[in-house]
Design a protein around this motif. Sequence first.
Motif, short mmCIF file in Angstrom:
data_model
loop_
_atom_site.label_atom_id
_atom_site.label_comp_id
_atom_site.label_asym_id
_atom_site.label_seq_id
_atom_site.Cartn_x
_atom_site.Cartn_y
_atom_site.Cartn_z
N ALA A 14 0.85 -1.20 0.00
CA ALA A 14 0.00 0.00 0.00
C ALA A 14 0.88 1.25 0.00
O ALA A 14 0.66 2.17 -0.78
CB ALA A 14 -0.92 0.00 1.22
N ILE A 15 1.89 1.25 0.87
CA ILE A 15 2.74 2.44 0.96
C ILE A 15 3.53 2.61 -0.32
O ILE A 15 3.67 3.73 -0.83
CB ILE A 15 3.67 2.33 2.19
CG1 ILE A 15 2.83 2.40 3.45
CG2 ILE A 15 4.70 3.43 2.18
CD1 ILE A 15 3.60 2.14 4.71
N ILE A 16 4.03 1.50 -0.86
CA ILE A 16 4.76 1.61 -2.13
C ILE A 16 3.84 2.20 -3.19
O ILE A 16 4.22 3.10 -3.93
CB ILE A 16 5.31 0.24 -2.58
CG1 ILE A 16 6.40 -0.23 -1.62
CG2 ILE A 16 5.87 0.34 -3.99
CD1 ILE A 16 6.93 -1.60 -1.93
N SER A 17 2.60 1.71 -3.25
CA SER A 17 1.67 2.23 -4.26
C SER A 17 1.46 3.72 -4.10
O SER A 17 1.42 4.46 -5.08
CB SER A 17 0.32 1.53 -4.16
OG SER A 17 0.48 0.17 -4.41
N ILE A 18 1.30 4.15 -2.85
CA ILE A 18 1.04 5.58 -2.61
C ILE A 18 2.17 6.41 -3.20
O ILE A 18 1.94 7.36 -3.96
CB ILE A 18 0.93 5.85 -1.10
CG1 ILE A 18 -0.33 5.22 -0.53
CG2 ILE A 18 0.92 7.36 -0.83
CD1 ILE A 18 -0.40 5.27 0.98
N ILE A 19 3.39 6.05 -2.85
CA ILE A 19 4.52 6.92 -3.20
C ILE A 19 4.95 6.70 -4.65
O ILE A 19 5.16 7.64 -5.41
CB ILE A 19 5.66 6.69 -2.20
CG1 ILE A 19 5.20 7.20 -0.84
CG2 ILE A 19 6.91 7.40 -2.64
CD1 ILE A 19 6.10 6.87 0.27
N TYR A 20 5.03 5.42 -5.02
CA TYR A 20 5.44 5.06 -6.37
C TYR A 20 4.47 5.64 -7.39
O TYR A 20 4.87 6.28 -8.37
CB TYR A 20 5.48 3.54 -6.41
CG TYR A 20 5.92 2.89 -7.68
CD1 TYR A 20 7.26 2.61 -7.89
CD2 TYR A 20 5.00 2.48 -8.63
CE1 TYR A 20 7.66 1.96 -9.03
CE2 TYR A 20 5.39 1.83 -9.76
CZ TYR A 20 6.73 1.57 -9.97
OH TYR A 20 7.13 0.93 -11.10
N GLY A 21 3.18 5.44 -7.14
CA GLY A 21 2.18 5.97 -8.07
C GLY A 21 2.29 7.48 -8.18
O GLY A 21 2.22 8.04 -9.28
N ALA A 22 2.49 8.14 -7.03
CA ALA A 22 2.54 9.60 -7.05
C ALA A 22 3.76 10.10 -7.80
O ALA A 22 3.66 11.03 -8.60
CB ALA A 22 2.55 10.13 -5.62
N ILE A 23 4.90 9.46 -7.55
CA ILE A 23 6.12 9.94 -8.21
C ILE A 23 6.01 9.74 -9.72
O ILE A 23 6.35 10.62 -10.51
CB ILE A 23 7.35 9.21 -7.64
CG1 ILE A 23 7.58 9.65 -6.19
CG2 ILE A 23 8.59 9.52 -8.46
CD1 ILE A 23 8.74 8.98 -5.53
N ILE A 24 5.52 8.56 -10.11
CA ILE A 24 5.43 8.31 -11.54
C ILE A 24 4.39 9.21 -12.19
O ILE A 24 4.57 9.69 -13.31
CB ILE A 24 5.13 6.82 -11.81
CG1 ILE A 24 6.31 6.00 -11.32
CG2 ILE A 24 4.88 6.57 -13.27
CD1 ILE A 24 6.22 4.56 -11.60
N ALA A 25 3.32 9.49 -11.44
CA ALA A 25 2.31 10.40 -11.99
C ALA A 25 2.93 11.74 -12.33
O ALA A 25 2.60 12.35 -13.36
CB ALA A 25 1.17 10.59 -10.98
N ALA A 26 3.86 12.19 -11.48
CA ALA A 26 4.47 13.50 -11.71
C ALA A 26 5.30 13.51 -12.99
O ALA A 26 5.49 14.56 -13.59
CB ALA A 26 5.33 13.90 -10.53
#
Lengths: 633, 710
Positions: free
Chosen positions: A315-327
Motif C-alpha cells: 500500500a505504501i509503495i503504491s502511494i509513493i510510487y504511483g505519485a512519483i510516476i504520476a508526476a
Amino acid sequence: MPILSILIFLPLIGAILLMAMPRSKDVETDTDLSETSSRKVGLNAVSMMAILFAFLNFVGAAYLFSTFNQNYANTDIAGIGRHLQLIEDHTWIKLGNIEVFYRLGIDGISLLLILLSTFITLLGVIYSAHTVKTRLKEFMVCLLILETAVIGVFCSLDLMLFYFFYEAALIPAYFLVGIFGSEKRVAAALKFFIFTFAGSLLMLVGIIAIYGATGTFNLIDLTNPNSSAAKALHGMDGRMLGFMFWAFAIAFLIKIHIFPLHTWLPDTYAEAPTAGTVVLSGVMLKMGTYGLIRLCLPLFPKQAQESIGIMVTIAIISIIYGAIIAAAQTDIKRWIAYSSMSHLGFILLGIFSFTKLGMMGALIQNINHGISTPMLFFLLGMLIERRKSRDFKDYGGLKLVVPVLSTFFLLAALSSIAVPLFNGFVGEFAILLGSWTSLSVGFVRTTIAATGMIFSAVYMLWGFQRIMLGPVTKPANKLMPDLKPFEWAVLLPLTAMIFWIGMFSHFWTQRMDAPVETLMSQEGVGSTGDEDLPAVNAIQRATIRKYHEEHPNKPAPAQGEPEVFARPGGGTPSGGSPGGGGGSVSPGTPPTGTAPAPTSSPRPNPLTTRPVDGMVTPVTPRPTQPANTEGKR
Amino acid sequence: MAENAWLLIWLPLFGFLFNAFLGKRLGKGAVSVVACGSVGLAFVVAVLITLQLNGLPEHRAYAPLIPFTSPSHPWIDMAGLKIGFGLMLDPLSALMALIITGVGFLIHVYSVGYMKDDPEYARFFTYLNLFIVMMMLLVAGDNFLLMFVGWEGVGTCSYLLISFWYTEVENAKAGNKAFIVNRVGDLGFSLGMMTLWSIFGTLTYRTADGKGIFDVIMASANGKGLDATTLSLITLACFLLFVGAIGKSAQIPLWVWLPDAMAGPTPVSALIHAATMVTAGVVMLTRCSFLFVLAPDALQFVAWTGLATAFVGATVGLVQTDIKKVLAFSTVSQLGYMFLACGVGNFSAGMFHVTTHAFFKALLFLGAGAVIHSMLGEQDMRKMGGLKKRLPKTYLVMFIGTWAISGLLPLSGFWSKDEILHSASGDPQFGGIFYAVGLFTAVLTAFYMCRMMWKTFYSEPRFVEADLYAHAHGNYLDSPDPVQHSHADAHGTHAADETGHAAHEAHADGKIHESPASMMVPLYILAVFAALFGIAFGPSHAFEKFLEPSLAPASLSKLAVGHPLFNIYVGYGLSTVAAILGIGFAYAIYNSRRKTGEWFSEETKTKWEQRPYSPPAFLYDTFVSKWGFDAFYNFVFVKIGGVIANVLWKVIDNGIIDNLTGGLGYLAGGLGKIFRRAQTGYVRNYALVMLFGAVVLVAGMLATWSKLTN
C-alpha cells in the motif's frame, strides 16, 4: 418488492431493449465541438432509452438509500451477516448436491457503493450520449450490462453468484476498451482482460476450495463464527487457508491496481474511451475494494492479520510510487491513472490498518475516489474531445480560454489533493489517523505513507499548471469552446458530491457505522477488550515506557511516583467509556495495566509501535467506544 | 453577540459566494460593495464580541459555526472520530478576528483602487473574501481540525492569489511552490494532530464541560501532573505541530516560498503574506501554549529556529533590489522574532509583535504598492529615487512604517520588539546569545529599511519619466487577439481586454501621481495604528492582560525560569541605540551616494565577480543567493527528484515490472506454441495423453486419500 433484483436487472432489461432497437446512424463526420453549430440535433432514441434506464436505476438506488434502515441488526447472526438486509434467497443452480443460490442482501457498505455505481453510470451514459460517435447503441449496451454486473457484485451473498457477476463485469469492460478505445485499444484491452481474468480464476479456485471444505457458498454462514460452515472453514490447514486468502486477495489487488499488479492500469485507462475510463475507475475498481472488505477479511480474519506486513508495504509503495510516476507523465490520462494508484494505496492502507477508523476512512475514501477520479477523467475527456491529444505538450494556458472548465478542473484537483472541506480530506485523514493509531502500522510507516500528501500536491498542481496556466502557446488551443450544457450536467453533480461528502461526511458515513463496527469487532479481526483507555493510547504509552526503561539514561518515567492522568468528567474524552471511571490510577500502577504490552523487540524504537509478532497477534487498537453504546442516531 | 459569532465567517462567506457567482455579471461596483461591506460588517461583529468577552466567565465563549445548531454539530463523526463545527471565542481568537477583519477591511478598500483596471476584478475579490473566511476558521475554530481547515484553506487561497496573474508561468510556479512547501508543513501539522488524538482522544481545545485537550491538561496538572510517556508524546506532538508553523510562517528551512509569493498582487502580499496568514504559525503556537510549556525541548527548538530565521532573513533583506522583496525578507525576519518570543515562553510578546507587525507591515506593503502603482508597475528600486517630492503623502506613510519597524521610540515596533528581546535575554541557558543576535538583527532591520527609503525616496531619480512604461499585470493584457475574439460570446473578456489596454495607455501618458483616495485612506488609518498601538498597550501591559486568559498559566510551565539580563529601561536604551546605529549606518552610506543610490559601485561588484571568495564578495553572494536554500532545493527536489521519477517510470515501471508481468503473458504464449504440437489430430495420441492423465489423477487421489486417512 425485490428491490435489489430490480436494481440489478433494470439496466439489463434496458440493454436488451436497446439491442432490439434499430441502430442509430453513426455520426460520420468528425463533429468538432469547436463548431458552435455541432450537436444541435437532439439526442437520438438510443441515447434517450439508455439515459432513461440509467436514470431509473439511479432513482431506484436513491430510493433504496433513503429507505435504508441503518440500525437493522439481526441478532441471531454473528459476524457481518448481522446487518445484511433486504435478503432475497432462491435456489439458482442445482447440480446433484451442489446448490448455488441466488442470494442477495445489502448493508451500509454495499448501499453506498450501489448508489455510487448508478450515479457514475448515469453520468457516463449522459456524457457518452453526446460524445460517442460510432456504434452508440453497442456502447450503451456495454455500459448498462456493466452496471448490472457491478450492482450484482455488491448485492451477492453467495460466492458463486459473486463470482458470476464479478466475471460478467469483465466482458462489457473488455469491449468498452477494445472497441471504443483509442489507437492501441486492442493491446490494452487484451492486457486488461488477461490480468483481471487471471485474478478471477485464482478467486474461483479459492471459492471451490471453500466449497470443498464447507459444502456451502453461503456468505452469511461462512462469515458467522458460530456456524458449522465457518468452523469447517477455519478448521482447515493453516497453509491451505493462507493460499486461499491470497487467491482472493490477489484477484482483488489486481482489480484495484496495487503495486506490483498495476501494469494493466496505465494502458487501459489511457486507451479506454472517456466513459469507459470513468466506469472503470469509478465503478469497476470498487469491486476490488469491496471484495477485500466483504470476502477477504471476514472469511480469513487470521490470514488477513498475517498479511498486514505485506499489504501495508505494498500500500505504501503504491502511494509513493504511483505519485512519483504520476508526476513524470507526459500523457494526461496516464497522469490521472497513476494518481489513482496512489489513492488506492491509501485505501488499502486504511483497510489493513485494522482499526475501525482506518476501515471507515478506507470506505469513505473508496467513495471519494469514485467521485474525484471520474470527475478528473471526465474533464480530461472534455479536453481530449476538444484538442484530440493526450500529450501535456499540446496544452497550456487553457484557463484563459476555458475558465469554467478550468475552475471545475481545479476543484477536482483539490479534491484529489485532499484539501479539507473537499471530500478527499475526510477519508485520507481518517485513514492516516487510523493507521497512526494502529498497532499493526504505527508511527513510522504512517509517516512514510503520509508523505503522499505532499506528492499529491506536487503531481496535481504541476499537471494543472501544465494544462491550465501560463500563456496560450498553441494556436489550436485558442479556439476552444468552454463547457457545453451536457458537460455542466456531468460536472455539477460531481462537484456537489465533493462538497456534500467533504462538509457533511456524517450523513454518508453513519450508514456504515454498524457494519464496520461488527466487522472490526469480530474475533480475529477485532480487538482486545481494553475499554479503559483508548487502547491505542495505552499501547503507545506502554511502548514508550518500555523504551524509557531500556534507556535509563534518557529521561525515564518517574518510578514510584504516582502517575495520574486525570480525565475530568469521567471516562475518556472520546466519549462514554463504561469502565473508565475517569479518575486516577492508584500510585505505582501504570495506567495502562490492562493494555496488551507489546512483546519485546530487538531494536526498540519509541516511534514504532509494532511488536515483533504484531503480524499475528489479534490485537487491534480500539480508539473508541462502540458506536452503539451511544444510542443509534 | 458571542453566540452569533458564526457571522464572522458567514459574512465573508456570503461575499465569496456572491462574487463568485454574480460578481462578473453585476460589475465592479457591486463587487466592491459586497466584498468590502461583508468584511467591514464582520469587523463590527468582531468588535462587539471583543467588548463582550470581558464579562464572560474565563473570558471565553463557545458558539456554533453552523447557525442555529450546537457547537458540536458534527462535521466528521465516524468510528469515534468526532469533530464538530464549533467556534471558540477567547481573547486570542478575538484579537486575531479584529486584525483579520480590521486590517483585512482596509486592504479590501485599498484593493478597490489598486485593482480597478484589472479585468478579473471579481475573481480577485472572490479569492480575497474566501481568504477571510478561511483565516477566520483558522483562528476561531474550536478544535485542531477546524484550524487545519483554515490552515490549508488559507494556503489554497494563497496559491490562487499568488498565481492570480497566471499567464506568466513564473507566477504559476510561485503559487505551486507556496502550496507544495506549505504542504510539507501541513504534513507535520496533521501528524501532530494525530499524536494529540492518540493521547487525548479528542481534538477540541476546550469544551464547556471540560473535556477538551487543554481542560484535561489543566485538570491533570492541578492534580499530580502528567506521566513521562504522555509528556514524551506531547513533546513529539509539539515538534510536529511546529513543523506546520515552520511551513506556514516561512521559517528556516521552509522559508523559500515567501519571497516568491510576492508574485501576487501587492494587496495580497500585504494581507496574506505579511499581516495575517504567515502569522498563523505564531497564533497556533500561542493557541497550543498549554502543550508547548510542557515541552521545553520543543520550545527551545522554536526559539533557535526563530532566532536563525530572524537573522538570516535580515541579512538577505540587505541586498534585495525589488522593493517588495525587501519587505518579504523583512517579514521572514520579523516572524523569526515572534517565534523567538514564543520559544522563550513569552507568547503574549509574540502575539503583541504579530499585532504591531500586522499594522506596520501592512502599511509598508500597501505603501510600496502605492509606489509601484505610481511608478506604473515598476518594482525595481534601482530604477526609482527622488520620490519624496513626487509622492509626499506616500512618503509620509512609508516613513512612519519604516520608523515603526526599525524599533525606534515611540512607535509600535519599538515596544513589541523590545518586549521580545527583553524576555529572550531571560532564557537561563542562552539568554545572552538570544539577546545579542536579536539586537544585532535589530540593527540590520533598521539598516535595510532605511536603505529602502533612501533608494526609493531620498536619492536622485534614476528614471526618465517619459520612458516609464506600464508593467501592468493582467491575464488579458498581452494575449493575442484570437483568444479574445473566441471569447467575446460568453464572458465579456473582449471588453475587459479593451479596458486593460485603455488603462495601459492612459497610464503611460500621465505623470507620476499620488494614488487615489481609496488607497490613501487605508494607509493613513494603518499609519495611525502603526504609530500609536504600541505605546497605547505596550508599556501598561494592557495587551498582556487582555491575552492572558488564552494562555497557559505560569503554574503549568515546565520551562526553567531565568532573569532578564538588564533592567527594562536599560533594554529600552540598548534597543534605541541599535535602531539609531542602523539608521546612522544607512545615513552615512546612502546620503553621500544619492546619485546612484548604491553602496557599492559597479567596479566593486565586477571585482567581486572576479574574486568570488574574497570575504565581502562571499558574504554578498551568500546573501544574494539566499544562503543557498533555493539552489539546494532546486537541485535535490526538482533535478534529482525529476531523475528519480523518470527512472521509476521508464526503467522500473515500464521496463522491469511491465516486462515481468507481461513476461508471464509471453510465457503463456510460448507454452501455447509448444503444446500446440500436442494437437496432432491423431486419436491415438489423445488416447495416450488421456491415459497418462488418468494415471496421474488416480495417483494423486490415492496420495491424498492416504494422507487424509492417516
